[in-house]
Design an enzyme around this catalytic site. Structure first.
Site, PDB file in Angstrom:
ATOM      1  N   SER A 336       0.683  -1.314  -0.021  1.00  0.00           N
ATOM      2  CA  SER A 336      -0.223  -0.054  -0.040  1.00  0.00           C
ATOM      3  C   SER A 336       0.791   1.228   0.054  1.00  0.00           C
ATOM      4  O   SER A 336       2.034   1.430   0.581  1.00  0.00           O
ATOM      5  CB  SER A 336      -0.917  -0.070   1.374  1.00  0.00           C
ATOM      6  OG  SER A 336      -1.759  -1.043   1.152  1.00  0.00           O
ATOM      7  N   HIS A 434      -7.442  -0.736   5.883  1.00  0.00           N
ATOM      8  CA  HIS A 434      -6.797  -2.171   6.204  1.00  0.00           C
ATOM      9  C   HIS A 434      -7.263  -2.641   7.610  1.00  0.00           C
ATOM     10  O   HIS A 434      -7.351  -3.780   7.878  1.00  0.00           O
ATOM     11  CB  HIS A 434      -5.554  -2.328   5.493  1.00  0.00           C
ATOM     12  CG  HIS A 434      -5.319  -2.178   4.109  1.00  0.00           C
ATOM     13  ND1 HIS A 434      -5.871  -3.339   3.235  1.00  0.00           N
ATOM     14  CD2 HIS A 434      -5.068  -1.386   3.218  1.00  0.00           C
ATOM     15  CE1 HIS A 434      -5.555  -2.855   1.965  1.00  0.00           C
ATOM     16  NE2 HIS A 434      -5.015  -1.884   2.205  1.00  0.00           N
TER      17      HIS A 434
END
Length: 504
Positions: A336, A434
């Site tokens: 990410s 997340h």
């Protein structure tokens, strides 16, 4: 003012469209360009807008007749859709303000029912429940009925998704700050959450054989790592890659959220190996080389669905899909970006320069190395030299500068992800996403994204959020209920280093 012949012509057209079933989504959008006879509401006079809203927003049926009243004619929905779509930006602000303020909840009636409910507290339960039901019904905004009926028209759901995007833009830009606009946003979000519940979504795998228009949209919507050309796109849906999207029957051919996955031997620590280095396009996948699934890009395509949970469900569905295809696969992780880290760091350095607290961020030895590596001019504080340096990407091309800055930037980034909070949750939006899904903040990666965009946003650092499938439910509950972040030893070690060297 709209003339009667024009209104008659419009209603005749509606009947014709209805009988010939020509109101398909794409033709509907193109037909709108021909309907420019509406005058945009002006600041001085809004007669046309008033008349149209009064006509298309039907009164809320009484409580007794709520299940018996016939629905308003379909032409009401179509007339509003065509009228709204013909307006410029300012006209849309005016219409949405008028709709939310004059066609919302009957506050007087709701207040009277609330008082009545208080008076019934000593009565039997049946009476209390009936008054509560009446009160609940009275809290329905009048415009909600129009929104519901628009959703049943061809292209209506997409229209409402785009309309909510306009509402969100109005709120963000403060073009209208009324509480009624925020209430309209809440009503739309609630309706869209129902219509786009996970049970109504379809998971589609995008391949090179998918329709060209879908591939074009996948390329256009890619917001994390832009697609450079058709060859690049072909590789992203080719061997050792997977691309999945959620679609909805009410918006055919329109991906709602898109997830790109790389199938690798180990958990990737840099994006270059995924988006720039590829196997040949015609190579066959070797299942023995596929041990991990790396979620390297997830993009929501519809601004109007902001806040409607789709991405987390997509990841869970994709994990099940990959487990079915590769039963031996046991490693699932994101790679990410860290948007906002560089700007946060710039603000922190500016603050510490103003307060003459540079020694609280880096050790004395690190500041000496920064001064030597940057060749700072005499009298220029090292903290200012560092701030200017991070504002460019030039330092990434110097091995010496990269080596000097790595330990400091890594621990600062770890603190930004782990320690900086908003209402107790992670400040960084990607981290928050997340962690809500139950992932573990697993590994920070140095020089993981050396593109100008990656260096500008996060000093080239990326992070893996690892999904340990037997722990995600527990981690999600800990984060959502107790605001506890589950992190690896590497991340916690960097956080501890930051706390020892810094005094925030």
């Amino acid at each position: 003012m709209i003339s009667h012949p024009v209104i008659w012509a419009f209603r005749s057209s509606v009947r014709c469209w209805k009988h010939r079933a020509l109101l398909k989504a794409a033709p509907w959008a193109s037909d709108i360009r021909g309907w420019r006879w509406y005058s945009s509401p002006s600041r001085g006079g809004v007669t046309g807008m008033d008349e149209i809203l009064a006509r298309v927003v039907a009164p809320l049926p009484t409580y007794e007749t709520r299940d018996k009243s016939p629905p308003p004619p379909e032409s009401n929905s179509l007339e509003f859709m065509l009228f709204y779509s013909s307006l410029d930006k300012e006209g849309k602000v005016d219409v949405l303000a008028k709709l939310s303020q004059d066609f919302g909840v009957d506050h007087k009636g709701a207040s009277e029912l609330a008082l009545r409910l208080l008076d019934t507290q000593l009565r039997d339960v049946g009476t209390i429940l009936q008054v509560e039901d009446r009160l609940r019904y009275s809290l329905t905004p009048r415009y909600k009925q129009l929104l519901n009926h628009i959703s049943r028209a061809e292209g209506g759901v997409k229209f409402l998704v785009d309309l909510r995007a306009d509402v969100l833009e109005i709120i963000a830009s403060k073009a209208n700050e009324s509480p009624q606009i925020r209430d309209l946003n809440g009503t739309l979000k609630s309706l869209l959450s129902e219509w786009f519940s996970v049970g109504l979504l379809r998971l589609e795998r995008i391949t090179w054989q998918s329709p060209c228009e879908i591939l074009q949209k996948i390329s256009h919507y890619e917001a994390v790592h832009p697609v450079r050309n058709w060859t690049d796109l072909k590789r992203r849906v080719g061997p050792y890659r997977r691309c999945y999207a959620f679609t909805h029957a009410a918006m055919p051919g329109e991906p709602l959220v898109v997830l790109h996955v790389a199938l690798t031997e180990d958990i990737s620590d840099n994006i270059q190996s995924i988006v720039r280095e590829f196997a040949t396009l015609d190579s066959e996948e070797d299942v023995n080389k596929i041990n991990a699934a790396i979620f390297y890009s997830i993009s929501s395509t519809q601004a109007g669905l902001q806040g409607v949970e789709l991405g987390n469900y997509l990841i869970k569905k994709v994990v099940r899909e990959l487990q079915s295809e590769f039963p031996h696969m046991g490693q699932f992780s994101s790679l990410s970006p860290i948007p906002g880290f560089s700007s946060w760091l710039q603000g922190l350095l500016s603050q510490y320069k103003k307060e003459s607290r540079g020694s609280d961020l880096l050790s004395e030895q690190e500041w000496k190395e920064v001064e030597q590596a940057t060749d700072a001019e005499p009298g220029v504080p090292a903290i200012e030299a560092l701030r200017k340096l991070i504002g460019t990407s030039e330092w990434m091309h110097s091995e010496r500068l990269s080596r000097v800055l790595e330990p400091a930037l890594m621990r600062l980034c770890a603190w930004y992800l782990y320690g900086e909070k908003r209402r107790g949750y992670a400040l960084n939006p990607v981290a928050n996403f997340h962690l809500q899904n139950g992932a573990t903040m697993w590994r920070l990666n140095w020089r993981a994204d050396t593109s100008p965009r990656g260096v500008g946003n996060s000093c080239g650092i990326m992070v893996n959020y690892r999904y340990f499938l037997n722990e995600t439910s527990k981690n999600s509950a800990l984060y959502l209920q107790n605001k506890t972040i589950t992190a690896s030893e590497q991340v916690l070690g960097l956080v501890n280093q930051f706390q020892k060297n810094s005094k925030l």
